[in-house]
Design an enzyme around this catalytic site. Sequence first.
Site, PDB file in Angstrom:
ATOM      1  N   PRO A  10      -7.361  13.877   4.450  1.00 41.65           N
ATOM      2  CA  PRO A  10      -8.386  13.106   3.363  1.00 41.65           C
ATOM      3  C   PRO A  10      -8.540  11.696   3.912  1.00 41.65           C
ATOM      4  CG  PRO A  10      -5.819  13.276   2.866  1.00 41.65           C
ATOM      5  CD  PRO A  10      -5.856  14.229   4.049  1.00 41.65           C
ATOM      6  N   ASN A  11     -10.034  11.538   3.602  1.00 42.95           N
ATOM      7  CA  ASN A  11     -10.743  10.425   3.769  1.00 42.95           C
ATOM      8  C   ASN A  11     -11.228  10.380   5.242  1.00 42.95           C
ATOM      9  OD1 ASN A  11     -10.508   9.358   1.227  1.00 42.95           O
ATOM     10  ND2 ASN A  11      -8.348   8.968   1.523  1.00 42.95           N
ATOM     11  N   ARG A  18     -16.689   3.064   6.385  1.00 40.63           N
ATOM     12  CA  ARG A  18     -15.914   1.957   5.628  1.00 40.63           C
ATOM     13  C   ARG A  18     -14.859   1.759   6.534  1.00 40.63           C
ATOM     14  NH1 ARG A  18     -19.005   2.735   2.488  1.00 40.63           N
ATOM     15  NH2 ARG A  18     -19.229   3.499   0.332  1.00 40.63           N
ATOM     16  N   TYR A  23     -10.411   1.624  11.675  1.00 39.46           N
ATOM     17  CA  TYR A  23     -10.619   2.555  12.167  1.00 39.46           C
ATOM     18  C   TYR A  23     -11.797   3.039  12.994  1.00 39.46           C
ATOM     19  CZ  TYR A  23      -7.343   3.871   8.335  1.00 39.46           C
ATOM     20  OH  TYR A  23      -6.397   3.873   7.518  1.00 39.46           O
ATOM     21  N   ASN A  74      -4.427  15.596  12.312  1.00 34.62           N
ATOM     22  CA  ASN A  74      -4.518  14.237  11.878  1.00 34.62           C
ATOM     23  C   ASN A  74      -4.200  14.462  10.320  1.00 34.62           C
ATOM     24  OD1 ASN A  74      -4.606  11.799  10.663  1.00 34.62           O
ATOM     25  ND2 ASN A  74      -6.222  10.905  11.929  1.00 34.62           N
ATOM     26  N   ALA A  77      -3.199  10.542   4.967  1.00 35.20           N
ATOM     27  CA  ALA A  77      -2.358  10.185   4.170  1.00 35.20           C
ATOM     28  C   ALA A  77      -1.134  11.162   3.677  1.00 35.20           C
ATOM     29  CB  ALA A  77      -2.782   9.462   2.814  1.00 35.20           C
ATOM     30  N   GLU A  98       0.056  15.959  16.744  1.00 35.10           N
ATOM     31  CA  GLU A  98      -0.148  15.098  15.670  1.00 35.10           C
ATOM     32  C   GLU A  98      -0.774  13.875  16.103  1.00 35.10           C
ATOM     33  OE1 GLU A  98       3.397  14.002  13.459  1.00 35.10           O
ATOM     34  OE2 GLU A  98       2.261  12.631  12.212  1.00 35.10           O
ATOM     35  N   HIS A 100      -2.811  10.026  15.101  1.00 37.00           N
ATOM     36  CA  HIS A 100      -3.073   9.052  14.320  1.00 37.00           C
ATOM     37  C   HIS A 100      -3.959   8.106  14.848  1.00 37.00           C
ATOM     38  CE1 HIS A 100      -0.613  10.457  11.051  1.00 37.00           C
ATOM     39  NE2 HIS A 100       0.481  10.680  11.979  1.00 37.00           N
ATOM     40  N   ARG A 107       1.889  -0.547  10.984  1.00 37.78           N
ATOM     41  CA  ARG A 107       1.358  -0.889   9.447  1.00 37.78           C
ATOM     42  C   ARG A 107       2.318  -1.174   8.283  1.00 37.78           C
ATOM     43  NH1 ARG A 107      -3.862   2.870   9.111  1.00 37.78           N
ATOM     44  NH2 ARG A 107      -4.088   1.427   7.388  1.00 37.78           N
TER      45      ARG A 107
HETATM   46  O1  CA2 Z   1      -4.322   6.312  11.502  1.00 39.89           O
HETATM   47  C1  CA2 Z   1      -4.735   7.502  11.036  1.00 39.89           C
HETATM   48  O2  CA2 Z   1      -5.304   8.218  11.876  1.00 39.89           O
HETATM   49  C2  CA2 Z   1      -3.899   7.616   9.786  1.00 39.89           C
HETATM   50  O3  CA2 Z   1      -3.874   9.241   9.867  1.00 39.89           O
HETATM   51  C3  CA2 Z   1      -5.505   7.434   8.874  1.00 39.89           C
HETATM   52  C4  CA2 Z   1      -5.038   7.642   7.151  1.00 39.89           C
HETATM   53  C5  CA2 Z   1      -3.643   6.824   6.910  1.00 39.89           C
HETATM   54  O4  CA2 Z   1      -3.443   7.201   5.494  1.00 39.89           O
HETATM   55  C6  CA2 Z   1      -2.671   6.955   7.697  1.00 39.89           C
HETATM   56  O5  CA2 Z   1      -1.609   6.473   7.382  1.00 39.89           O
HETATM   57  C7  CA2 Z   1      -2.977   6.983   9.197  1.00 39.89           C
HETATM   58  C8  CA2 Z   1      -6.307   7.144   6.628  1.00 39.89           C
HETATM   59  C9  CA2 Z   1      -7.561   8.011   6.717  1.00 39.89           C
HETATM   60  C10 CA2 Z   1      -8.684   6.984   5.939  1.00 39.89           C
HETATM   61  O6  CA2 Z   1      -9.849   7.040   6.839  1.00 39.89           O
HETATM   62  C11 CA2 Z   1     -10.715   6.166   6.345  1.00 39.89           C
HETATM   63  C12 CA2 Z   1     -11.938   6.096   7.118  1.00 39.89           C
HETATM   64  C13 CA2 Z   1     -12.811   5.184   6.928  1.00 39.89           C
HETATM   65  C14 CA2 Z   1     -12.766   4.393   5.782  1.00 39.89           C
HETATM   66  C15 CA2 Z   1     -11.548   4.509   4.967  1.00 39.89           C
HETATM   67  C16 CA2 Z   1     -10.594   5.337   5.317  1.00 39.89           C
END
Ligand code: CA2
Length: 144
Positions: A10-11, A18, A23, A74, A77, A98, A100, A107
């Site tokens: 997700p996301n 964003r 990221y 990946n 969340a 896996e 990240h 974090r």
């Molecule tokens: O560090 C990572 O790759 C995460 O898997 C990214 C997840 C986060 O919930 C994990 O704790 C770590 C979040 C991805 C959200 O991606 C976004 C990308 C652009 C703008 C906002 C969020």
Amino acid sequence: MKHVLLLNGPNLNMLGRRQPEIYGAETLDDIIAASTAHAQTLGLQLEARQSNIEGELVTWIQQARETAAAIIINPGAYSHTSVAILDALNMFEGPVMEVHITNIHKREAFRHHSFVSARADGVIAGCGTQGYELALSRLARLLG
Ligand code: CA2
């Protein structure tokens, strides 16, 4: 050619649009293009999918039992919440990496635990989007 399934949760479709300070500036399409090119140099064929829906990721992992030699995931969340994704990965027989993008251990405390890590053969965190290429290189070694 061995088939590798790359799953993003997700996301992650919002990458590059964003929070680039967290990221990075690359979009998911950029990552998939770079990963596909790297996979080719390793003699691997990459199939990339992204979903914001937990059940869809579970279904794709189930299907990968028949189609993929390895999985890179990946879980976003869902890493921190999803026993369903862990259970699906436990039914997959090939290697699982896996990834990240951020160092989840640097974090918030709620990001420090990943259910998926209990199944993953390797975990890469905090190497930015290069983590996907590192995971592919590791899989090339594991798949021989
Ligand atoms: O560090 C990572 O790759 C995460 O898997 C990214 C997840 C986060 O919930 C994990 O704790 C770590 C979040 C991805 C959200 O991606 C976004 C990308 C652009 C703008 C906002 C969020």
